[in-house]
Design a protein around this motif. Sequence first.
Motif, PDB file in Angstrom:
ATOM      1  N   ILE A 182       3.671   9.799  -9.913  1.00 36.82           N
ATOM      2  CA  ILE A 182       2.849  10.070 -11.095  1.00 36.82           C
ATOM      3  C   ILE A 182       2.246  11.472 -11.002  1.00 36.82           C
ATOM      4  N   ARG A 183       1.808  11.837  -9.786  1.00 36.42           N
ATOM      5  CA  ARG A 183       1.227  13.161  -9.595  1.00 36.42           C
ATOM      6  C   ARG A 183       2.268  14.252  -9.842  1.00 36.42           C
ATOM      7  N   THR A 213       0.836  -1.211   0.000  1.00 38.45           N
ATOM      8  CA  THR A 213       0.000   0.000   0.000  1.00 38.45           C
ATOM      9  C   THR A 213       0.867   1.256   0.000  1.00 38.45           C
ATOM     10  N   GLU A 217       3.148  19.002  -1.084  1.00 40.18           N
ATOM     11  CA  GLU A 217       3.996  17.920  -1.556  1.00 40.18           C
ATOM     12  C   GLU A 217       5.077  18.390  -2.505  1.00 40.18           C
ATOM     13  N   ARG A 240       2.338   1.756  -3.406  1.00 39.67           N
ATOM     14  CA  ARG A 240       1.340   2.282  -4.323  1.00 39.67           C
ATOM     15  C   ARG A 240       1.128   3.776  -4.094  1.00 39.67           C
ATOM     16  N   ASN A 241       1.084   4.209  -2.842  1.00 36.35           N
ATOM     17  CA  ASN A 241       0.923   5.627  -2.535  1.00 36.35           C
ATOM     18  C   ASN A 241       2.112   6.458  -3.046  1.00 36.35           C
ATOM     19  N   GLU A 242       3.315   5.922  -2.848  1.00 33.15           N
ATOM     20  CA  GLU A 242       4.504   6.636  -3.317  1.00 33.15           C
ATOM     21  C   GLU A 242       4.551   6.683  -4.843  1.00 33.15           C
ATOM     22  N   THR A 243       4.104   5.587  -5.484  1.00 29.71           N
ATOM     23  CA  THR A 243       4.048   5.580  -6.946  1.00 29.71           C
ATOM     24  C   THR A 243       3.050   6.610  -7.453  1.00 29.71           C
ATOM     25  N   LYS A 244       1.869   6.671  -6.802  1.00 25.30           N
ATOM     26  CA  LYS A 244       0.885   7.685  -7.175  1.00 25.30           C
ATOM     27  C   LYS A 244       1.446   9.098  -6.993  1.00 25.30           C
ATOM     28  N   ARG A 245       2.243   9.261  -5.930  1.00 25.42           N
ATOM     29  CA  ARG A 245       2.849  10.584  -5.683  1.00 25.42           C
ATOM     30  C   ARG A 245       3.801  10.943  -6.817  1.00 25.42           C
ATOM     31  N   ASN A 260       2.783  14.460 -13.604  1.00 28.11           N
ATOM     32  CA  ASN A 260       1.626  15.076 -14.245  1.00 28.11           C
ATOM     33  C   ASN A 260       1.550  16.575 -13.976  1.00 28.11           C
TER      34      ASN A 260
END
Length: 487
Positions: free
Chosen positions: A302-303, A292, A435, A295-300, A306
Amino acid sequence: MKLLYQQMLAFFGVIAITLAIFGILMVRSTSNTVWDNSFDQLEEYTDVLTQRAVDQNTYMINAQFIQNSEEILAKQHTRFMIYDATNQARYPQMAQGTRPIATKYWRQLKKGTAVALPELTTNPQTGKQQSLVIYYKPVFLSGKLLFVIAAFAPVDNIQSAINKTEHNLLIAFFFSMLAAVVVSYFLARFQVNRINRLRAATHQVAEGDYDVDVAFPTKAHDEVAALANDFQDMVGSLRASQAEIHRQEERRRQFMADAAHEMRTPLTTINGLLEGLAYDAIPEESKGESITLMRNETKRLIRLVNENLDYEKIRTNQIALNKRTFSAATALQGIATQLHQKAESAGDTLTVQAPDTVMVYADHDRFVQVMFNIIQNAIQFTDHGEITITAKAGYHQTELSVSDTGIGMSADQLKNIWERYYKADPSRKNTKYGESGLGLAIVHQLVTLHGGTIDVTSELGQGTTFTLTFPDEATAPSQAPITHTAK
């Protein structure tokens, strides 16, 4: 040839030509004056002889009076002659070499016109050929020519006066030329020194030193002074540009460091967890939590990517705005609802003051993005404080503001808040205070793209206020170009 000598020759030439023309005109004027004065004197003498030396009733000539007059005028070498109506000399009698008046002059005299001329003739006294200045005056009685009185004097006296004048002018011209050399040298030196000053300043700027001052006094209004002032303005612009380039280079270095830092943290976390999983260093009951977290760090990550891509698209006008008119109050209330829980966890009071009649003309999604970022930023930097969101209708625009009672910012911090990855101080580089530091940079670009304005005022320990304007449909551009990325 050096410019100094070119300028000197130019000034000297102008002065020399001026003096030469003045001298020639002076000589001619003096010569004409001397001749005119001579003829005027002879005319006066003939007038006296007309009244005193000729008896117009008996036609008798008073030779004694004429002789006495000649004795009085002996120093001027003035002599007289009298001709009768037949162009024969009546005085002096028995003059050797006497000749009648030339036919062309006699015709003028018979018409009653006096004649004045220099003439090469025989001196009645010496019988020698001599240059004389002669004045012929006709005397009439009842329309009939009686006599012609001639007064004459040697030209030598007149020429002597003219020669003396020319000699004096020549001496004056010589000393004037010496003065002209000195004056032209100092004038040329003055001009060349100013040009050399500009040349030295140009060389200094070419070497990269912009600390120059070539501005001339305000009383100087010629082209060289104007050029120097323009050059000084150019140097000032170059100095400002150099300072801005230096600042941007520092920001670029800081941006690279911040971007690397922001991406290294999640990558380090993910790498550590993967190594733990690979070597069974993580207990079985913690593997789900580790996945988990990854996944959160990966989303970060990607964010972050982006947001960078979004920022570049906005900065280069690669996004299209779908503008429409909608209720500002409804949009702001929706944002406040989304952020209510976050504000409550920070102990903040979130208040929206926007009448239902206030409308805004903008891209709805981008408007929400702008206001969401600003309000979220206010919550992050306010602890147990108040955040007030207002909206009102202005003149051809909608005016909005977000005020908080948070920690505030200094003047130096305010200069860089629109930069990517900028955070007010290193202690704020954590998730509590945002962030990535891209939010306000994107906000600034989006507001500019709408043709609006965004300003911020802040004071340390007192809070911060963001003020925004969005033009209405009648005045808003279709899509305003973005000319800069920093404020």
